[in-house]
Design an enzyme around this catalytic site. Structure first.
Site, mmCIF file in Angstrom:
data_model
loop_
_atom_site.group_PDB
_atom_site.id
_atom_site.type_symbol
_atom_site.label_atom_id
_atom_site.label_comp_id
_atom_site.label_asym_id
_atom_site.label_seq_id
_atom_site.Cartn_x
_atom_site.Cartn_y
_atom_site.Cartn_z
ATOM 1 N N GLY A 124 -10.862 6.380 -12.817
ATOM 2 C CA GLY A 124 -10.162 6.788 -14.029
ATOM 3 C C GLY A 124 -8.841 6.093 -14.274
ATOM 4 O O GLY A 124 -8.360 6.046 -15.410
ATOM 5 N N TYR A 145 -2.296 6.295 6.755
ATOM 6 C CA TYR A 145 -2.831 5.332 5.789
ATOM 7 C C TYR A 145 -3.293 4.047 6.464
ATOM 8 O O TYR A 145 -4.380 3.536 6.183
ATOM 9 C CB TYR A 145 -1.763 5.031 4.735
#
Length: 285
Positions: free
Chosen positions: A17, A159
């Protein structure tokens, strides 16, 4: 590169998106692919569908899905097949970080959430897309890593571990499913101008460390990459031109991996203090 070479390709793009995912969806649809994007926020997905202008008979569809939910991933893959009639590619872009700080102050819940979003989310996409790509005669899976997956990024917590895990997964999957003509590769973006990186002040030391360590920065108006730079590589890796490429990771970082990762110390030290940054226990509340 758009010449209709992806006409009829069914491709799933997770996290499609916004940012890199949206750019990937556009690059694929412009070249004729039948793209299904998924994400957790329907308004972002519908905005992307409305904005993208496909070419060569391509189209863009959306389905709300959280990649950490196996049922959602299964449904997103099924929707992609229903929209296109087959599955020829996946761009597993959904991911993210959190919990900036040295390991002695990492919150377990945040750490596990980052691993689940990136590693487990990618694994679920592999699990449910492989049988469909095999049934389609082959396909290409692109995992979204980062230069943080192979280059030190101080204080990035889970991460860096998560992105390294994605790269290991792509290598193993490439070996496992090569005989079925299903390819697996990873992309390593550097600093890309997306919503996710807006928190990095352009006049601060952290951003300056990116510019110092990026050889192509002086040749760029902004000094950093754009989502379209990553999307161009994703389109190549999905397409037939990359038919003999599998099990690798490719940087899109302006050459930053030639030098050094960013230094977020100044961003974090102000709140934690030098003692904690050095590995000492935080003061009791």
């Amino acid at each position: 590169m758009a010449d209709g070479a992806l006409r009829g390709y069914g491709v799933l793009v997770t996290g499609g998106g916004t940012g890199i995912g949206r750019a990937c969806a556009e690059a694929l649809a412009v070249d004729g692919a039948v793209v299904t994007i998924c994400g957790r926020t329907e308004s972002s997905l519908t905005d992307a569908v409305d904005a993208i202008r496909p070419g060569y008979g391509g189209s863009v569809h959306h389905v709300v899905a959280d990649v950490t939910s196996e049922d959602d991933v299964r449904a997103a893959v099924a929707a992609t097949v229903a929209n296109a009639g087959s599955l020829r590619g996946v761009v597993a872009n959904a991911g993210g970080g959190g919990g900036l700080g040295p390991y002695n102050v990492q919150d377990l819940g945040q750490f596990e959430a980052v691993l689940r979003l990136n590693v487990v989310g990618t694994m679920l996409c592999v699990k449910h897309s492989v049988p469909e790509m095999v049934a389609s005669g082959g396909g290409s899976f692109v995992g979204m890593s980062s230069i943080a997956g192979h280059q030190n990024h101080l204080h990035f917590g889970a991460y860096t571990v998560a992105k390294a895990g994605i790269e290991a997964m792509m290598r193993n999957a490439a070996d496992e499913f090569g005989r079925s003509n299903v390819r697996f590769n990873a992309i390593r973006p550097g600093f890309i101008a997306t919503e996710m990186m807006e928190f990095v002040s352009r006049d601060g030391e952290v951003f300056a460390s990116y510019l110092r360590n990026t050889p192509l920065a002086p040749a760029s108006d902004t000094g950093v990459g754009e989502p379209s730079d990553v999307a161009a590589l994703a389109r190549f890796l999905i397409g037939p031109e990359s038919r003999w490429i599998t099990g690798t990771a490719i940087n899109v970082d302006g050459g930053q991996a030639l030098r050094s990762g960013p230094d977020f110390s100044s961003f974090i030290a102000a709140s934690l203090g030098d003692d904690v940054m050095a590995g000492n226990r935080p003061a009791e509340d």
